[in-house]
Design a protein around this motif. Structure first.
Motif, PDB file in Angstrom:
ATOM      1  N   LEU A  31      40.143  55.507  -6.721  1.00 25.66           N
ATOM      2  CA  LEU A  31      41.224  54.476  -6.126  1.00 25.66           C
ATOM      3  C   LEU A  31      40.401  53.778  -4.893  1.00 25.66           C
ATOM      4  CD1 LEU A  31      44.419  56.809  -5.960  1.00 25.66           C
ATOM      5  CD2 LEU A  31      44.018  54.703  -7.442  1.00 25.66           C
ATOM      6  N   ALA A  32      39.651  54.535  -4.044  1.00 28.06           N
ATOM      7  CA  ALA A  32      39.278  53.749  -2.907  1.00 28.06           C
ATOM      8  C   ALA A  32      38.103  52.730  -3.188  1.00 28.06           C
ATOM      9  CB  ALA A  32      38.474  54.862  -2.008  1.00 28.06           C
ATOM     10  N   MET A  33      37.324  52.972  -4.174  1.00 28.14           N
ATOM     11  CA  MET A  33      36.160  52.089  -4.479  1.00 28.14           C
ATOM     12  C   MET A  33      36.917  51.041  -5.332  1.00 28.14           C
ATOM     13  SD  MET A  33      33.522  52.847  -3.088  1.00 28.14           S
ATOM     14  CE  MET A  33      34.497  53.789  -1.826  1.00 28.14           C
ATOM     15  N   GLY A  34      37.942  51.279  -6.363  1.00 28.56           N
ATOM     16  CA  GLY A  34      38.502  50.170  -7.045  1.00 28.56           C
ATOM     17  C   GLY A  34      39.367  49.273  -6.325  1.00 28.56           C
ATOM     18  N   GLY A  35      39.933  49.832  -4.985  1.00 31.72           N
ATOM     19  CA  GLY A  35      40.776  48.993  -4.326  1.00 31.72           C
ATOM     20  C   GLY A  35      39.803  48.157  -3.433  1.00 31.72           C
ATOM     21  N   ALA A  39      40.166  44.031  -3.668  1.00 27.37           N
ATOM     22  CA  ALA A  39      40.329  43.373  -2.472  1.00 27.37           C
ATOM     23  C   ALA A  39      39.556  42.310  -2.407  1.00 27.37           C
ATOM     24  CB  ALA A  39      40.376  44.084  -1.041  1.00 27.37           C
ATOM     25  N   SER A  40      38.266  42.513  -2.743  1.00 20.34           N
ATOM     26  CA  SER A  40      37.348  41.337  -2.700  1.00 20.34           C
ATOM     27  C   SER A  40      37.557  40.053  -3.820  1.00 20.34           C
ATOM     28  CB  SER A  40      35.802  41.788  -3.110  1.00 20.34           C
ATOM     29  OG  SER A  40      35.593  42.229  -4.742  1.00 20.34           O
ATOM     30  N   ILE A  47      42.070  30.894  -7.737  1.00 20.08           N
ATOM     31  CA  ILE A  47      43.169  31.388  -8.448  1.00 20.08           C
ATOM     32  C   ILE A  47      44.532  31.068  -7.538  1.00 20.08           C
ATOM     33  CG2 ILE A  47      41.877  33.354  -9.402  1.00 20.08           C
ATOM     34  CD1 ILE A  47      42.680  34.966  -7.432  1.00 20.08           C
ATOM     35  N   GLY A  48      44.537  30.586  -6.492  1.00 22.83           N
ATOM     36  CA  GLY A  48      45.504  30.062  -5.514  1.00 22.83           C
ATOM     37  C   GLY A  48      45.868  30.972  -4.519  1.00 22.83           C
ATOM     38  N   ALA A  49      46.581  30.462  -3.221  1.00 19.71           N
ATOM     39  CA  ALA A  49      46.723  31.455  -2.305  1.00 19.71           C
ATOM     40  C   ALA A  49      47.563  32.414  -2.445  1.00 19.71           C
ATOM     41  CB  ALA A  49      47.238  30.357  -1.173  1.00 19.71           C
ATOM     42  N   SER A  50      48.549  32.613  -3.186  1.00 17.83           N
ATOM     43  CA  SER A  50      49.489  33.664  -3.512  1.00 17.83           C
ATOM     44  C   SER A  50      49.078  34.483  -4.226  1.00 17.83           C
ATOM     45  CB  SER A  50      50.858  33.228  -4.189  1.00 17.83           C
ATOM     46  OG  SER A  50      50.652  32.557  -5.378  1.00 17.83           O
ATOM     47  N   ASN A  51      48.361  34.408  -5.134  1.00 17.55           N
ATOM     48  CA  ASN A  51      47.416  35.351  -6.074  1.00 17.55           C
ATOM     49  C   ASN A  51      46.287  35.987  -5.211  1.00 17.55           C
ATOM     50  OD1 ASN A  51      48.761  34.907  -8.525  1.00 17.55           O
ATOM     51  ND2 ASN A  51      47.691  33.162  -9.137  1.00 17.55           N
ATOM     52  N   PHE A  56      44.488  40.911  -2.563  1.00 16.87           N
ATOM     53  CA  PHE A  56      43.960  41.684  -1.466  1.00 16.87           C
ATOM     54  C   PHE A  56      44.825  42.558  -1.069  1.00 16.87           C
ATOM     55  CE2 PHE A  56      43.343  41.951   3.021  1.00 16.87           C
ATOM     56  CZ  PHE A  56      42.030  42.100   3.287  1.00 16.87           C
ATOM     57  N   VAL A  57      46.154  42.663  -1.018  1.00 19.37           N
ATOM     58  CA  VAL A  57      46.886  43.478  -0.477  1.00 19.37           C
ATOM     59  C   VAL A  57      47.227  44.563  -1.634  1.00 19.37           C
ATOM     60  CG1 VAL A  57      49.488  43.966  -0.029  1.00 19.37           C
ATOM     61  CG2 VAL A  57      48.530  41.920   0.870  1.00 19.37           C
ATOM     62  N   GLY A  58      47.268  44.113  -2.616  1.00 17.74           N
ATOM     63  CA  GLY A  58      47.027  45.586  -3.666  1.00 17.74           C
ATOM     64  C   GLY A  58      45.814  46.359  -3.551  1.00 17.74           C
ATOM     65  N   GLY A  59      44.726  45.706  -3.203  1.00 19.55           N
ATOM     66  CA  GLY A  59      43.324  46.293  -3.017  1.00 19.55           C
ATOM     67  C   GLY A  59      43.443  47.221  -1.633  1.00 19.55           C
TER      68      GLY A  59
END
Length: 79
Positions: A31-35, A39-40, A47-51, A56-59
């Protein structure tokens, strides 16, 4: 000078690592490394600002959960 102990490499009195502890640490590492990787991906202007923001927030959330998991679950289980 550091104090040398004869029992430095003696066997632990608690025994080996339990399966629950190993699974929680593997899950938290993934989870930590995948996040961090997720985020990167949030720094891609194509891909657009909202995506970008959602990635980033999901990561960031996955990384936080990954780091918090062993410190909250394992003490609650007594491991």
């Amino acid at each position: 000078m550091a104090k040398q102990s004869e029992g430095l490499f003696e066997e632990s009195s608690q025994g080996s690592v339990s399966a629950v502890t190993a699974i929680v640490f593997i899950l938290s590492f993934v989870l930590a490394m995948g996040g961090i990787v997720l985020a990167s991906y949030g720094f891609n202007p194509a891909i657009g600002a909202s995506n970008e923001l959602f990635l980033f927030v999901g990561g960031l959330v996955l990384t936080t959960v990954g780091f918090a998991l062993p410190f909250t679950v394992l003490p609650a289980l007594g491991k």
